[in-house]
Design a protein around this motif. Structure first.
Motif, PDB file in Angstrom:
ATOM      1  N   VAL A 135       0.724  -1.186   0.104  1.00  0.00           N
ATOM      2  CA  VAL A 135      -0.072  -0.013  -0.057  1.00  0.00           C
ATOM      3  C   VAL A 135       1.016   1.354  -0.056  1.00  0.00           C
ATOM      4  O   VAL A 135       0.184   2.482   0.072  1.00  0.00           O
ATOM      5  N   GLU A 136       2.247   1.056  -0.066  1.00  0.00           N
ATOM      6  CA  GLU A 136       2.905   2.144  -0.035  1.00  0.00           C
ATOM      7  C   GLU A 136       2.556   3.205  -0.951  1.00  0.00           C
ATOM      8  O   GLU A 136       2.927   4.440  -0.886  1.00  0.00           O
ATOM      9  N   GLN A 137       2.383   3.310  -2.072  1.00  0.00           N
ATOM     10  CA  GLN A 137       2.366   4.150  -3.244  1.00  0.00           C
ATOM     11  C   GLN A 137       0.537   4.488  -3.178  1.00  0.00           C
ATOM     12  O   GLN A 137       0.234   5.366  -4.110  1.00  0.00           O
ATOM     13  N   LYS A 138      -0.055   3.758  -2.632  1.00  0.00           N
ATOM     14  CA  LYS A 138      -1.659   4.390  -2.440  1.00  0.00           C
ATOM     15  C   LYS A 138      -1.836   5.724  -1.582  1.00  0.00           C
ATOM     16  O   LYS A 138      -1.140   5.707  -0.478  1.00  0.00           O
ATOM     17  N   MET A 139      -2.539   6.516  -2.158  1.00  0.00           N
ATOM     18  CA  MET A 139      -2.993   7.758  -1.596  1.00  0.00           C
ATOM     19  C   MET A 139      -4.011   7.387  -0.552  1.00  0.00           C
ATOM     20  O   MET A 139      -4.594   6.491  -0.523  1.00  0.00           O
ATOM     21  N   PRO A 140      -4.080   8.202   0.491  1.00  0.00           N
ATOM     22  CA  PRO A 140      -5.154   7.810   1.652  1.00  0.00           C
ATOM     23  C   PRO A 140      -6.450   7.798   1.149  1.00  0.00           C
ATOM     24  O   PRO A 140      -7.305   7.206   1.629  1.00  0.00           O
ATOM     25  N   SER A 141      -6.859   8.614   0.213  1.00  0.00           N
ATOM     26  CA  SER A 141      -8.129   8.744  -0.477  1.00  0.00           C
ATOM     27  C   SER A 141      -8.450   7.472  -1.100  1.00  0.00           C
ATOM     28  O   SER A 141      -9.586   7.325  -1.360  1.00  0.00           O
ATOM     29  N   ASP A 142      -7.601   6.443  -1.319  1.00  0.00           N
ATOM     30  CA  ASP A 142      -7.841   5.343  -2.046  1.00  0.00           C
ATOM     31  C   ASP A 142      -8.085   4.299  -1.132  1.00  0.00           C
ATOM     32  O   ASP A 142      -8.217   2.923  -1.542  1.00  0.00           O
ATOM     33  N   LEU A 143      -7.788   4.484   0.194  1.00  0.00           N
ATOM     34  CA  LEU A 143      -8.025   3.570   1.385  1.00  0.00           C
ATOM     35  C   LEU A 143      -9.349   3.536   1.957  1.00  0.00           C
ATOM     36  O   LEU A 143     -10.133   4.716   2.047  1.00  0.00           O
ATOM     37  N   SER A 144      -9.663   2.399   2.576  1.00  0.00           N
ATOM     38  CA  SER A 144     -11.072   2.381   3.570  1.00  0.00           C
ATOM     39  C   SER A 144     -10.515   3.268   4.722  1.00  0.00           C
ATOM     40  O   SER A 144      -9.461   3.201   5.150  1.00  0.00           O
ATOM     41  N   GLY A 145     -11.704   3.410   5.465  1.00  0.00           N
ATOM     42  CA  GLY A 145     -11.613   3.996   6.948  1.00  0.00           C
ATOM     43  C   GLY A 145     -10.602   2.981   7.754  1.00  0.00           C
ATOM     44  O   GLY A 145      -9.820   3.808   8.508  1.00  0.00           O
ATOM     45  N   GLY A 146     -10.832   1.834   7.691  1.00  0.00           N
ATOM     46  CA  GLY A 146     -10.056   1.066   8.517  1.00  0.00           C
ATOM     47  C   GLY A 146      -8.522   0.749   8.120  1.00  0.00           C
ATOM     48  O   GLY A 146      -7.915   0.824   8.978  1.00  0.00           O
ATOM     49  N   MET A 147      -8.118   0.919   6.857  1.00  0.00           N
ATOM     50  CA  MET A 147      -6.903   1.102   6.377  1.00  0.00           C
ATOM     51  C   MET A 147      -6.239   2.182   6.706  1.00  0.00           C
ATOM     52  O   MET A 147      -5.035   2.130   7.025  1.00  0.00           O
ATOM     53  N   ARG A 148      -6.926   3.348   6.561  1.00  0.00           N
ATOM     54  CA  ARG A 148      -6.436   4.643   7.140  1.00  0.00           C
ATOM     55  C   ARG A 148      -6.075   4.574   8.456  1.00  0.00           C
ATOM     56  O   ARG A 148      -4.890   5.123   8.889  1.00  0.00           O
ATOM     57  N   LYS A 149      -6.727   3.915   9.309  1.00  0.00           N
ATOM     58  CA  LYS A 149      -6.565   3.939  10.717  1.00  0.00           C
ATOM     59  C   LYS A 149      -5.151   3.155  10.870  1.00  0.00           C
ATOM     60  O   LYS A 149      -4.166   3.340  11.673  1.00  0.00           O
ATOM     61  N   ARG A 150      -5.143   1.943  10.096  1.00  0.00           N
ATOM     62  CA  ARG A 150      -3.927   1.197  10.296  1.00  0.00           C
ATOM     63  C   ARG A 150      -2.623   2.006   9.777  1.00  0.00           C
ATOM     64  O   ARG A 150      -1.405   1.732  10.381  1.00  0.00           O
ATOM     65  N   VAL A 151      -2.723   2.640   8.808  1.00  0.00           N
ATOM     66  CA  VAL A 151      -1.622   3.567   8.312  1.00  0.00           C
ATOM     67  C   VAL A 151      -1.140   4.540   9.424  1.00  0.00           C
ATOM     68  O   VAL A 151      -0.216   4.614   9.671  1.00  0.00           O
ATOM     69  N   GLY A 152      -2.297   4.876  10.040  1.00  0.00           N
ATOM     70  CA  GLY A 152      -2.009   6.166  10.951  1.00  0.00           C
ATOM     71  C   GLY A 152      -1.023   5.299  12.202  1.00  0.00           C
ATOM     72  O   GLY A 152      -0.280   5.753  12.735  1.00  0.00           O
ATOM     73  N   LEU A 153      -1.584   3.956  12.409  1.00  0.00           N
ATOM     74  CA  LEU A 153      -0.849   3.325  13.569  1.00  0.00           C
ATOM     75  C   LEU A 153       0.497   2.980  13.170  1.00  0.00           C
ATOM     76  O   LEU A 153       1.499   3.057  13.929  1.00  0.00           O
ATOM     77  N   ALA A 154       0.634   2.418  11.984  1.00  0.00           N
ATOM     78  CA  ALA A 154       1.955   2.318  11.590  1.00  0.00           C
ATOM     79  C   ALA A 154       2.773   3.566  11.566  1.00  0.00           C
ATOM     80  O   ALA A 154       4.222   3.202  11.915  1.00  0.00           O
ATOM     81  N   ARG A 155       2.479   4.780  11.367  1.00  0.00           N
ATOM     82  CA  ARG A 155       3.261   6.090  11.351  1.00  0.00           C
ATOM     83  C   ARG A 155       3.459   6.227  12.838  1.00  0.00           C
ATOM     84  O   ARG A 155       4.598   6.719  13.360  1.00  0.00           O
ATOM     85  N   ALA A 156       2.541   5.815  13.861  1.00  0.00           N
ATOM     86  CA  ALA A 156       2.842   5.977  15.274  1.00  0.00           C
ATOM     87  C   ALA A 156       3.856   5.068  15.714  1.00  0.00           C
ATOM     88  O   ALA A 156       4.701   5.448  16.801  1.00  0.00           O
ATOM     89  N   LEU A 157       3.898   3.963  15.134  1.00  0.00           N
ATOM     90  CA  LEU A 157       4.815   2.853  15.411  1.00  0.00           C
ATOM     91  C   LEU A 157       6.389   3.322  14.956  1.00  0.00           C
ATOM     92  O   LEU A 157       7.149   2.387  15.425  1.00  0.00           O
ATOM     93  N   ALA A 158       6.565   4.212  13.951  1.00  0.00           N
ATOM     94  CA  ALA A 158       7.715   4.287  13.474  1.00  0.00           C
ATOM     95  C   ALA A 158       9.117   4.410  14.075  1.00  0.00           C
ATOM     96  O   ALA A 158       9.897   3.796  13.554  1.00  0.00           O
ATOM     97  N   LEU A 159       8.960   5.129  15.050  1.00  0.00           N
ATOM     98  CA  LEU A 159      10.056   5.494  15.912  1.00  0.00           C
ATOM     99  C   LEU A 159      10.111   4.755  17.094  1.00  0.00           C
ATOM    100  O   LEU A 159      10.773   4.936  18.003  1.00  0.00           O
ATOM    101  N   ASP A 160       9.218   3.511  17.248  1.00  0.00           N
ATOM    102  CA  ASP A 160       9.283   2.528  18.399  1.00  0.00           C
ATOM    103  C   ASP A 160       9.140   3.294  19.681  1.00  0.00           C
ATOM    104  O   ASP A 160       9.916   3.093  20.363  1.00  0.00           O
ATOM    105  N   PRO A 161       8.108   3.924  19.717  1.00  0.00           N
ATOM    106  CA  PRO A 161       7.637   4.576  21.114  1.00  0.00           C
ATOM    107  C   PRO A 161       7.400   3.769  22.286  1.00  0.00           C
ATOM    108  O   PRO A 161       7.077   2.658  22.056  1.00  0.00           O
ATOM    109  N   LYS A 162       7.748   4.175  23.437  1.00  0.00           N
ATOM    110  CA  LYS A 162       7.334   3.636  24.560  1.00  0.00           C
ATOM    111  C   LYS A 162       5.949   3.747  24.950  1.00  0.00           C
ATOM    112  O   LYS A 162       5.326   2.759  25.615  1.00  0.00           O
ATOM    113  N   ILE A 163       4.937   4.869  24.472  1.00  0.00           N
ATOM    114  CA  ILE A 163       3.796   4.876  24.834  1.00  0.00           C
ATOM    115  C   ILE A 163       3.034   5.328  23.750  1.00  0.00           C
ATOM    116  O   ILE A 163       3.400   6.257  22.939  1.00  0.00           O
TER     117      ILE A 163
END
Length: 253
Positions: A135-163
């Motif tokens: 999905v790396e090349q897909k734009m957010p507008s091409d994704l379902s609501g659930g997929m957008r939330k998953r991409v948002g979570l992947a972004r939140a995990l990018a820096l391996d946060p503690k919280i």
């Protein structure tokens, strides 16, 4: 065994004009556990979360993160603390002009000096972690609501946060996708060992993911405990909320 708190909120108060949104919030967040803050829409949950991550300053009170009070920090010190947080916004808050991959890569490009090939590898890894592939090349507008939330979570995990902070993660989703997001939250905790703070009004999702539930009502935490304790409690506001009743101490406003 002594429980280790990674966050301690002490007598936190915040008003907007005459409206007291937070009126003496006290809450501890245990390291490595999932704490869900329950409450009505407009009841101050998002305001509380913005204070936890330092996006708002309180009128009074303290927020202790790993032993340091973030409410008295300058912006430079606060930015260092924020590196330990990952934030999953209610609507995913993806950049519409960026691809999904670029969205996940954004914090890595902003806060690290990693090479582009390293960033690309982490992007694929984090997207796979949340169940997304190619999905790396897909734009957010091409994704379902659930997929957008998953991409948002992947972004939140990018820096391996503690919280990890989740702002209403199941809002706008059907019951099946809501349950899938709850399962994803459980899997994220198992895979990362991070401390999770979730704000929600989704009762089913709360009892599925929470180690601890805290009810925010009238600007205060009126009850906190494990899911079974909350289910069994006789507090009228809590009973009204978890049973979804119109009649009770929580007004219809």
């Amino acid at each position: 065994m002594v429980k280790k708190e990674i966050i301690r909120i002490i007598d936190l108060k915040k008003s907007f004009g005459p409206f007291k949104v937070l009126n003496g919030v006290n809450l501890g967040v245990e390291q490595g556990k999932t704490t869900v803050i329950l409450g009505r829409s407009g009841g101050g949950k998002t305001v509380l979360m913005k204070h936890i991550i330092g996006l708002m300053r309180p009128d009074s009170g303290k927020i202790i993160v790993e032993g340091s009070d973030i409410t008295v920090m300058d912006d430079i010190a606060l930015d260092r603390v924020r590196m330990n947080f990952g934030m999953c916004f209610q609507d995913a808050a993806l950049f519409d002009s960026m691809t999904s991959g670029e969205n996940v890569a954004f914090p890595l490009r902003m806060h690290t000096k990693k090479r582009e090939d390293e960033i690309a590898h982490i992007v694929r890894e984090k997207l796979a972690q949340v169940g997304l592939k190619d999905v790396e090349q897909k734009m957010p507008s091409d994704l379902s609501g659930g997929m957008r939330k998953r991409v948002g979570l992947a972004r939140a995990l990018a820096l391996d946060p503690k919280i990890l902070l989740f702002d209403e993660p199941t809002t706008g989703l059907d019951p099946i996708m809501s349950d899938a997001i709850s399962e994803l939250i459980l899997e994220t905790k198992r895979a990362t060992g991070a401390t999770l703070v979730v704000i929600s009004h989704d009762i089913g999702g709360t009892f599925k993911v929470a180690d601890k539930v805290a009810m925010l009502f009238g600007g205060r935490i009126v009850l906190e405990g494990g899911p079974d304790e909350i289910r069994a409690n006789s507090n009228e506001a809590v009973r009204q909320f978890i049973e979804g009743r119109a009649k009770g101490p929580i007004p219809l406003i």
